[in-house]
Design an enzyme around this catalytic site. Structure first.
Site, mmCIF file in Angstrom:
data_model
loop_
_atom_site.group_PDB
_atom_site.id
_atom_site.type_symbol
_atom_site.label_atom_id
_atom_site.label_comp_id
_atom_site.label_asym_id
_atom_site.label_seq_id
_atom_site.Cartn_x
_atom_site.Cartn_y
_atom_site.Cartn_z
ATOM 1 N N HIS A 51 1.674 17.234 6.079
ATOM 2 C CA HIS A 51 0.411 16.510 6.176
ATOM 3 C C HIS A 51 -0.270 16.992 7.446
ATOM 4 O O HIS A 51 0.265 16.816 8.543
ATOM 5 C CB HIS A 51 0.676 15.005 6.222
ATOM 6 C CG HIS A 51 -0.561 14.174 6.169
ATOM 7 N ND1 HIS A 51 -0.565 12.893 5.670
ATOM 8 C CD2 HIS A 51 -1.832 14.421 6.559
ATOM 9 C CE1 HIS A 51 -1.794 12.390 5.755
ATOM 10 N NE2 HIS A 51 -2.578 13.299 6.289
ATOM 11 N N LYS A 71 8.845 15.810 3.764
ATOM 12 C CA LYS A 71 7.401 15.667 3.950
ATOM 13 C C LYS A 71 7.183 15.154 5.369
ATOM 14 O O LYS A 71 7.720 14.110 5.749
ATOM 15 C CB LYS A 71 6.801 14.694 2.930
ATOM 16 C CG LYS A 71 5.270 14.595 3.031
ATOM 17 C CD LYS A 71 4.690 13.785 1.875
ATOM 18 C CE LYS A 71 3.169 13.857 1.868
ATOM 19 N NZ LYS A 71 2.545 13.074 2.946
ATOM 20 N N ASN A 108 -0.965 19.171 2.787
ATOM 21 C CA ASN A 108 -1.432 17.866 2.326
ATOM 22 C C ASN A 108 -2.421 17.316 3.344
ATOM 23 O O ASN A 108 -2.328 17.613 4.526
ATOM 24 C CB ASN A 108 -0.217 16.930 2.167
ATOM 25 C CG ASN A 108 -0.582 15.478 1.948
ATOM 26 O OD1 ASN A 108 -0.103 14.604 2.660
ATOM 27 N ND2 ASN A 108 -1.411 15.188 0.975
ATOM 28 N N GLY A 109 -3.380 16.511 2.856
ATOM 29 C CA GLY A 109 -4.303 15.829 3.748
ATOM 30 C C GLY A 109 -5.743 16.227 3.503
ATOM 31 O O GLY A 109 -6.136 17.364 3.746
ATOM 32 N N GLY A 110 -6.531 15.297 2.964
ATOM 33 C CA GLY A 110 -7.962 15.514 2.818
ATOM 34 C C GLY A 110 -8.376 16.481 1.726
ATOM 35 O O GLY A 110 -9.533 16.897 1.678
ATOM 36 N N CYS A 116 5.285 8.836 7.111
ATOM 37 C CA CYS A 116 4.616 7.544 6.979
ATOM 38 C C CYS A 116 4.505 6.853 8.335
ATOM 39 O O CYS A 116 5.505 6.716 9.044
ATOM 40 C CB CYS A 116 5.374 6.660 5.999
ATOM 41 S SG CYS A 116 4.584 5.067 5.724
ATOM 42 N N MET A 141 2.512 7.656 -2.805
ATOM 43 C CA MET A 141 1.581 6.707 -2.185
ATOM 44 C C MET A 141 2.045 5.282 -2.476
ATOM 45 O O MET A 141 2.126 4.881 -3.637
ATOM 46 C CB MET A 141 0.152 6.945 -2.706
ATOM 47 C CG MET A 141 -0.431 8.272 -2.247
ATOM 48 S SD MET A 141 -2.080 8.627 -2.906
ATOM 49 C CE MET A 141 -1.688 9.221 -4.559
ATOM 50 N N GLY A 154 -3.585 13.738 -2.484
ATOM 51 C CA GLY A 154 -3.245 12.330 -2.317
ATOM 52 C C GLY A 154 -4.245 11.402 -2.972
ATOM 53 O O GLY A 154 -4.323 11.313 -4.185
#
Length: 340
Positions: free
Chosen positions: A177, A145, A217-219, A105, A23, A239
């Site tokens: 993600h 990623k 990944n995500g939430g 990203c 991050m 994250g």
């Protein structure tokens, strides 16, 4: 807390059962050291470092880390295979356990450099980048990623095609993600919340590509949520929750996911274990705030959390601030109070 010296880190593949996402502006070396005190085994990632910054800019100080952070992976941004290979060599020389390529990203800065999520449009280029990085990696695993797609792409079509192409180049481990990235019309911040999550699609990829090691990944905000995904996936990447509420996201992770039988440290013990590290960094000329800004969320939801944050936020930027200020802030948090 036990000391790190007798500790043997897991391989990154095993550690990837639970990881903390790269991050920007958050997961610097001080944040990673702090997270490592909460979980000995979770895989930690650097902030994204661009290959041009390392290779053309000579900014190798961006690769500094503490030995105690292992297992630790470095995330690279770029789209030039030769440059990424040169950057990979620099990372491997410094002892990183894994080199990860950012294909997720959505920031404008990343798009202008033709890397990050925009690379979802060019799987053959990503494959070339991965191959070049692997050739330079001397056996260190190169991973990717990515997102499930970008803009008008249909994720259920794009994602399997992308995984197949990049896996054919030799990449065997991906973190996905579970959101599309909208490169036009949404800010990077909005891209973290607005595109809907599609967990079923990512779960389906594990069924479709059983030989690949796939993390989701995500939430994902808690160990309970991570455990549910681990019934299907090889790994879970947490994250923002690991930053804003690290105790909720990391304390107890080793006992739950890595078969550790010794008790998890308490949040108070984690703070006290930071004291020698803080003293060492301050002696090098660092300001206290550079470290404590990552610790503000440790007591989220607990009595005294507001006082803890206020004392550190107001005091850590002052000249001469050190461990005594952190101890003062800690004294306002009852040690055995349960979370609200």
């Amino acid at each position: 807390m036990s000391d790190h010296t007798a500790f043997t880190p897991l391989s990154p593949r095993k550690a990837a059962r639970l990881s903390v996402a790269p991050m920007m502006d958050w997961t610097d070396r001080h944040c990673r050291y702090f997270h490592r005190l909460m979980s000995r085994h979770a895989l930690l990632y650097t902030e994204m470092v661009t290959a041009p910054a390392l290779v053309r800019g000579g900014a190798v100080h961006l690769l500094d880390y503490s030995a105690e952070e292992h297992p630790v992976a470095v995330q690279l941004g770029g789209s030039n295979p030769k440059e990424l290979a040169a950057a990979t060599r620099l990372c491997v020389e410094r002892g990183y356990d894994e080199v990860n390529l950012n294909v997720g990203c959505p920031s404008d800065r990343v798009q202008s450099g033709t890397f990050g999520a925009v690379l979802m449009r060019d799987a053959p280029l990503v494959a070339d980048c991965v191959k070049a990085m692997q050739d330079a990696a001397q056996g260190v695993e190169v991973t990717v990623k990515c997102r499930i797609g970008v803009d008008e792409q249909e994720p259920q079509e794009v994602l399997p095609t992308f995984l197949k192409a990049v896996a054919a180049a030799g990449c065997a481990r991906f973190t996905i993600h579970a959101r599309k990235a909208w490169l036009q019309g949404l800010s990077p911040k909005e891209n973290r919340d607005i595109p809907p999550l599609d967990y079923p699609l990512v779960h389906a990829m594990k069924a479709q590509f059983p030989a690949l090691h796939l993390s989701i990944n995500g939430g994902i905000t808690s160990l309970d949520a991570a455990a549910a995904h681990l019934e299907v996936m090889d790994g879970v990447m947490i994250g923002r929750a690991a930053y804003h509420d690290p105790a909720q996201a990391l304390l107890g992770a080793d006992q739950r996911f890595f078969d550790v039988t010794t008790p998890a440290p308490t949040a108070h013990e984690v703070v006290e274990a930071m004291y020698p590290y803080i003293d060492a960094r301050l002696a090098e000329g660092l300001r206290l705030h550079s470290i404590t800004r990552h610790m503000l969320g440790l007591f989220t939801g607990r009595p005294g959390a507001r006082k803890w944050r206020r004392i550190l936020s107001e005091g850590a930027t002052r000249e001469g601030a050190g461990v005594a200020l952190v101890a003062e802030a800690l004294s306002h948090v009852p040690e055995h109070a349960a979370a609200d």
